[in-house]
Design an enzyme around this catalytic site. Structure first.
Site: not given
Ligand code: NI
Length: 396
Positions: A69, A127-128, A166, A352
């Protein structure tokens, strides 16, 4: 694969779609996958795509995830392949994630006879935006029988040719809240007969800052952020209500529970002190992304072999949320941050942002990482499974 992957990324970049509206994107992905030999493509949700590549002999199942997305942002990059859809932009790199996984699918489909086990490629929508697309794919069975899951996020704050692998805490849990302060409307010139939800709401916003400052263990990261305050539409009128919206981020479930409880209690208390009442809504968002120690150690080794030891860093935890965690709750998981910034080329904008971009050299790195990780992990995961789930191994 590099030219193909860059071309796919640019096509997707020019044709972005918002969360849960990724119809053309999903169709494009399904068509590319469908053109490959030995790739079984299904569409478990309206805009999700799942691909299976069966290896030539039995073995573990490895899932690899990409997200599809874009965001409601007016693109200002001026790139030749900039968004052709006004107000929608791939400003987080998900176009790159999708292109990378398509590239890996192409390479791995050619190797399928030599691979043990199964590859499960997950292209998820949304996902957003809460509730996130991962949950629906999980509910549709995308993770059934999966022994481990990996993914990557292009990360522009870090330079291209580097990556963060990580173990443990990587990205925080995020939840959202909404408070409606209910006062009594009236004339601004007769305030004594009204209960002003704006003045009270302002105190609620200020009082919420007290939670992190004085109630959370200083060694535990936490955020309480107010991102919306809506009330009133006339200079002469005290409105009835004020709506306060915001979100929280934390790693520890105990801190999450504290934030949920105390935001409600403080809002109710401040309102009561001024004769108002409030409604309080808490909506669980994404769980924290916790990279499995053993799996992440393997991915670290693979990344060091591919890109050199100095390119691979442990990084620090990030307070942003990611619904990759939905997969990680069902199998050992590892999400990698793949450096995609390049100050020398002016690729420096944060995610973003209307001028966000990635260095496309990172796309090739992503394909290499996924392809090598798939080959290595499919060959070594049974050993990992023994230490992670003895009962399953005994049942074989
Ligand atoms: Ni992202």
């Amino acid at each position: 694969m590099r030219e193909d992957v860059v071309a796919w990324r640019r096509h997707l970049h020019a044709h972005p779609e918002l969360s849960f509206q990724e119809h053309e994107t999903a169709a494009f992905v399904a068509a590319q996958l469908g053109a490959l030999d030995g790739v079984e493509v299904t569409r478990p949700t309206a805009t999700g795509v799942l691909a299976r590549i069966a290896g030539g002999r039995p073995g573990p199942t490895l899932a690899i995830r990409a997200d599809l997305d874009a965001l409601p942002i007016v693109e200002a990059t001026g790139l030749p392949f900039a968004s052709e859809r006004e107000g929608v932009m791939h400003a987080c790199g998900h176009d790159g994630h999708t292109a990378i996984l398509l590239g890996a699918a192409t390479v791995l489909s050619r190797l399928r006879e030599q691979l043990p086990g199964e590859l499960r490629l997950i292209f998820q929508p949304g996902e957003e935006t809460l509730p996130g697309g991962a949950a629906a794919l999980v509910a549709a069975g995308a993770m059934n029988g999966v022994d481990a899951v990996i993914g990557l996020h292009l990360w522009a704050p870090d330079p291209v040719d580097t990556l963060v692998v990580r173990p443990g805490r990587l990205m925080a849990a995020c939840d959202v809240f909404r408070i409606v302060v209910k006062g009594r409307g009236g004339h601004i010139g007769i305030p004594q007969d009204a209960i002003d939800p704006i003045a009270i709401g302002a105190q609620v916003v200020a009082a919420l800052q007290h939670i992190v400052a004085r109630e959370v263990d200083p060694l535990e990261p936490a955020i309480v952020g107010v991102t919306g305050f809506h009330a009133g539409d006339s200079v002469g009128v005290i409105p009835e209500t004020a709506v306060i919206a915001g979100g929280t981020n934390a790693f520890s479930p105990a801190v999450q529970e504290l934030l949920e409880r105390r935001i409600g209690e403080i809002a109710a208390g401040v309102c009561a002190a001024h004769g108002a009442t409030c409604d309080y809504e808490w909506t669980p968002g994404y769980a924290a992304v916790m990279n499995d120690e053993a799996l992440t150690a393997r991915v670290q080794e693979i990344a060091r072999e591919l890109f050199g030891a100095e390119a691979v860093r442990g990084g620090t935890p990030l307070m942003v949320g990611e619904d990759f965690s939905a997969y990680g709750q069902l199998a050992p998981s590892c999400l990698v941050l793949l450096g995609a910034g390049n100050a020398a080329r002016g690729i420096v904008q944060e995610h973003h942002h209307p001028r966000f971009d990635v260095d496309e050299a990172a796309l090739g790195h992503g394909v290499r990482l996924f392809a090598h990780a798939a080959v290595e992990l499919l060959s070594s995961l049974p050993t990992t499974s023994v230490s992670l789930d003895p009962n399953k191994e005994l049942a074989r």
